[in-house]
Write a protein that holds these residues in place. Sequence first.
Motif, short mmCIF file in Angstrom:
data_model
loop_
_atom_site.label_atom_id
_atom_site.label_comp_id
_atom_site.label_asym_id
_atom_site.label_seq_id
_atom_site.Cartn_x
_atom_site.Cartn_y
_atom_site.Cartn_z
N PHE A 52 0.84 -1.20 0.00
CA PHE A 52 0.00 0.00 0.00
C PHE A 52 0.88 1.26 0.00
CE2 PHE A 52 -2.33 3.21 2.66
CZ PHE A 52 -3.34 3.50 1.74
N TYR A 53 1.87 1.30 0.90
CA TYR A 53 2.70 2.51 0.98
C TYR A 53 3.71 2.59 -0.18
CZ TYR A 53 0.43 3.76 5.26
OH TYR A 53 -0.54 4.14 6.16
N ASN A 54 4.16 1.45 -0.70
CA ASN A 54 5.04 1.49 -1.88
C ASN A 54 4.31 2.14 -3.05
OD1 ASN A 54 7.23 0.31 -0.63
ND2 ASN A 54 6.72 -1.77 -1.31
N GLU A 55 3.04 1.74 -3.20
CA GLU A 55 2.26 2.30 -4.31
C GLU A 55 2.05 3.80 -4.12
OE1 GLU A 55 -1.50 0.32 -4.94
OE2 GLU A 55 -2.16 1.98 -6.24
N ARG A 56 1.75 4.17 -2.89
CA ARG A 56 1.53 5.60 -2.63
C ARG A 56 2.82 6.40 -2.80
NH1 ARG A 56 -1.06 6.90 2.48
NH2 ARG A 56 -1.28 8.89 1.42
N ARG A 57 3.96 5.80 -2.45
CA ARG A 57 5.24 6.48 -2.64
C ARG A 57 5.48 6.75 -4.12
NH1 ARG A 57 9.35 3.02 -0.20
NH2 ARG A 57 8.67 3.95 1.77
N GLN A 58 5.19 5.75 -4.96
CA GLN A 58 5.39 5.93 -6.40
C GLN A 58 4.46 7.01 -6.95
OE1 GLN A 58 7.97 4.76 -7.93
NE2 GLN A 58 8.41 3.83 -5.96
N LEU A 59 3.21 6.99 -6.51
CA LEU A 59 2.24 8.00 -7.00
C LEU A 59 2.66 9.40 -6.57
CD1 LEU A 59 -1.10 6.07 -6.32
CD2 LEU A 59 -0.08 6.59 -8.55
N ALA A 60 3.13 9.52 -5.33
CA ALA A 60 3.55 10.83 -4.83
C ALA A 60 4.77 11.33 -5.59
CB ALA A 60 3.85 10.76 -3.33
N LEU A 61 5.68 10.40 -5.89
CA LEU A 61 6.89 10.79 -6.64
C LEU A 61 6.54 11.28 -8.04
CD1 LEU A 61 9.66 8.07 -6.10
CD2 LEU A 61 9.87 10.57 -5.86
#
Length: 226
Positions: A52-61
């Motif tokens: 969940f947080y890996n995906e959000r990190r990519q989207l934020a980047l």
Amino acid sequence: MAKIVVISGAGISAESGLKTFRDDDGLWRNHSFYDLASPQAWEKQPELVLEFYNERRQLALAAQPNPAHLALAELESHHDVVIVTQNVDDLHERAGSSQVIHLHGELAKVRSTSDSTLIYSANGNPTQIGDLCELGSQLRPHIVWFGERVMDFDIAIQEVSRADKVMVVGTSLAVYPAASLLDFAKQADEKILVTKDIDGEPPESFQWLKGKAAHWVPKIASRWLL
Ligand code: OAD
């Protein structure tokens, strides 16, 4: 030079393409926060939490600061501006804001599960089971989960109490203690709230500008630059 404190939430990053939590398409409408953002979830299903947080990190980047983030950064040319954000993206920093307090942590970082002072940059990479800190303990997202202590809250209180102007942007004010910061804005001669919508009554003594952050924030910031 005035002291300006901005209290921001997910709505300020909505126009950068990042989902909020409680709007109709918000993250907590489709996922249970208890299954993803709690120490219990981490204990039971760490892979799912990391995903969940890996995906959000990519989207934020991949997201870019929008006119609201940029206008707040520009205010620093004339004022002492502190951003107190509940957001875990780094769009305020990438817009150019230099004083940002992240109450709920940062997606760009990870920390040790055995020593919370060991904090590292994730370097934009996904975090996996088996990624370890220097002591040999598993790394976890540098995020405040439900039931955990909010970061730097005492500093945030001090900043809000000393502010000449307070702008609250893009938060439902549903989560405490962050929402209680508004009560400390006693000295401010101007208090503005910008959100699309709120639950219940707008907070007393705040002027509510209903609408999108990218529309209202640059307008308010231009006026404060005069
Ligand atoms: P919410 O999703 O609760 O609220 C987002 C707010 O932004 C709502 O009031 C929307 O009306 C408003 N909004 C949406 N789009 C907007 C736009 N374009 N311009 C201005 N306002 C807009 O998000 P937060 O209040 O940030 O915590 O949520 C607080 C915390 O709850 C989060 O930090 C997160 C979550 O659980 C943790 O994960 C610990």
